[in-house]
Design an enzyme around this catalytic site. Sequence first.
Site, PDB file in Angstrom:
ATOM      1  N   ASP A 311      16.631  38.828  26.706  1.00 24.56           N
ATOM      2  CA  ASP A 311      16.676  40.164  27.278  1.00 24.56           C
ATOM      3  C   ASP A 311      15.350  40.380  28.015  1.00 24.56           C
ATOM      4  OD1 ASP A 311      17.400  42.714  27.980  1.00 24.56           O
ATOM      5  OD2 ASP A 311      18.128  43.270  26.002  1.00 24.56           O
TER       6      ASP A 311
HETATM    7  C1  BGC Z   1      18.877  45.484  28.441  1.00 22.95           C
HETATM    8  C2  BGC Z   1      20.016  44.539  28.700  1.00 22.95           C
HETATM    9  C3  BGC Z   1      20.159  44.302  30.183  1.00 22.95           C
HETATM   10  C4  BGC Z   1      18.852  43.810  30.741  1.00 22.95           C
HETATM   11  C5  BGC Z   1      18.903  43.513  32.226  1.00 22.95           C
HETATM   12  C6  BGC Z   1      17.611  45.079  29.180  1.00 22.95           C
HETATM   13  O1  BGC Z   1      16.605  46.019  29.063  1.00 22.95           O
HETATM   14  O2  BGC Z   1      18.627  45.546  27.053  1.00 22.95           O
HETATM   15  O3  BGC Z   1      21.204  45.037  28.142  1.00 22.95           O
HETATM   16  O4  BGC Z   1      21.195  43.395  30.439  1.00 22.95           O
HETATM   17  O5  BGC Z   1      17.857  44.795  30.520  1.00 22.95           O
HETATM   18  O6  BGC Z   1      18.962  44.649  32.981  1.00 22.95           O
END
Ligand code: BGC
Length: 767
Positions: A311
């Site tokens: 993430d």
């Molecule tokens: C979120 C994810 C997301 C990623 C990319 C993160 O902060 O937890 O769910 O896919 O950002 O945008």
Amino acid sequence: MRKTLYRSLTLILLSIFAISCSTGKNETDAKIDKIISEMTLEEKVGQMTQITLDVIGNGEGRHESKVPFEIDTARIRKAIVEYHVGSILNTTNNYAMPPAQWNKIITFIQKVAMEQTRMQIPVIYGVDAIHGTTYTDGAIMFPQQITLAATFNPTHAYNMASVTAYETRASSIPWNFSPVLDLGADPRFSRQFEGFGEDPYLVKMMGLEMIKGYEGITDSIHTKYKVASCLKHFLGYSVPVSGKDRTPAYIPENVLREYHLEPFKAAIASGTESVMINSGIINGITVHASHDIITKLLKEELNFEGVVVTDWMDIINLHTRDKIAKDDKEAIKLAINAGIDMSMVPYEYETFCDNLIALVKEGEVKESRIDDAVRRILKLKLKLNLWEQAVTNISDYPEFGSEKSARMAYEAAAEAITLLKNNNEILPLSKTTKVLVTGPNANSMRTLNGGWSYSWQGEKTDRYTEEFNTILEAVQNEIGTNNVKYVPGVSYVNDGKYFEDVEDQFANAIAAAKTVDAVILCLGENTYTEKSGDLNDLNLSANQLRLAKELAKTGKPVILVLNEGRPRCISAIEPEMKAVFQTYLPGNYGGDALADIVFGDVNPSGKLPYTYPSYPNSLVTYYHKPSEEQKRAEGAYVYESDYNPQYEFGHGLSYTTFEYSNLKVSKKEFSADETLTITVDVKNSGKRSGKESVLLYSSDLYASITPDMKRLRRFSKISLEAGETKTVSFEITDKDLAFVNQHNTWVTEPGEFEITIGGLKTKITFK
Ligand code: BGC
């Protein structure tokens, strides 16, 4: 000359891949190994690196386009040519852009990757298109996942994903960070709305349909209409002790396996292409550093062969946030050795690349681990046919933003909106009723859509949604503007924090209520997601509660319409509300769907996919333990548990009535692997046609781990004309009644089980 040589090399390898696809897995892998054998360590590490779009350009999306986004040639060259970066994500500056602009940007990126680099490997672009193609202007915005769950009809999850796949690929993007399969077992969590609610079986069934919608009923991600899905957030993300995003969770292994893992396990078995790791901490270990969860469980036990992506910034977080690595380099070592294939860096990619290269040279990370990661990434790029189809052309997508897709989004909202209370059958209202529409959610497209709509926090939605109807506008369309008064009463502070609201013509709203026949009071939440959506008090805001109370005092019937990402407590006002709707986050067509239900064009059929709590200190799922629902015992001491949800999981009313009868089981006693057929008759005993979700629960009467009160095992949504009866049939085996015991093993223990459908019960015995 050199360029042409490499291009031909890539083309030869590609054609070998195409042939080998039809000749079997080992040969395919051998061909990918061959590409890998041509790559330098630096090129391999580059493939494992994902950066955000803003790193290579400046400017903004269309709606603030004084400075339109432009790629900076020096910055893209450094990232893609010098550092061999293999993946980019996200939109620019947090704006949705039209497909043509996406096409222009991604064409530029792919040209650099495929013409200016030695290996000519296309970039894989990823995005969060979680309820429609979030960052593409003109795409169809469906209800959020929690809303789809309330339909108890997986077809809607399939439709949403299928339209989203088409429109995301129409934007030249082949990889989607969706679906969310986290268990919505804590209503405080800011991302409750991104999942399918609290029940593992419901999450699993809806999730499987979403993956089919994204990747094809049979894997079709090589076509230009499908995308690779990405399950998230593996594993146990949604239940931190504090209820706040990315804070510690404590989850025993049996619980992790029985409730949290099941949807992921089924989705992985169905062939999903990628998995994103939980940004949080379980049992003291940051999941991004957990070899047990990423390698042992995900890659070895579940045999997951796709790409594991981090993430946002989560490798660096091992150092900066969680302090389990003394510096960035140690953080990178921990995460890559734990089994991460791609790092969503997303800014300081030099730090990631330079350190990982050094770690391999120092023997701290094995090159075989790097090769494993790169093999998975290249395989995904090949499966997506990126060499042939690095970009798409919007002219090949005549269904982009079509009426047909819009209709699907509307149908999903109409089947989800849940009627929680309807005293004296006050609803549906007649179309001659004079109404006051009021409350902070009454005239906002932003709140209907929630977070991840046109921008990350959803705050820019109203700039993109001129053509759609807020609740107010939909009610006006339904009964004519002359019959509708609108006074906000309370408004959100739109450039403030999501939880800030203020009085806005409060006294006028109360005065207006006195002049109408009924009040449609639209309360709930403004938009948010992730940390920004952390919450300190699950009660609805003080201003909103006061508005409800003062409106009720006028004696006019108040119909409460909730529009919220999680169930905010309303016990302080609920008894005074004549009717209550939960609309969740119903998307761009949610206002229309609600108005159609309020005025009787559509019969509501949604059911709650979570337990709606009465109080912030009484948060329990429907599958709680017997001690949480203890009746008063004999004697002087009161050992009583007050199980007091505002509304139970699965609750939802209709304008007609359904009667259940004839619950039958094919056998009263059964043994391992025998199939039981369970049937029940459902009659529409009212005066209008309607849809009903038939829910089958089982209860294990005695077990070695205290059993849940009940568990959902099957569901089926049916339509019935007035007076019509249908027999609904379900099949289960002992496996469906199993639980994970104290040795972390799935078992069905011999003994009695109770089967419940629509209030009818019968007992069966497993021998
Ligand atoms: C979120 C994810 C997301 C990623 C990319 C993160 O902060 O937890 O769910 O896919 O950002 O945008």
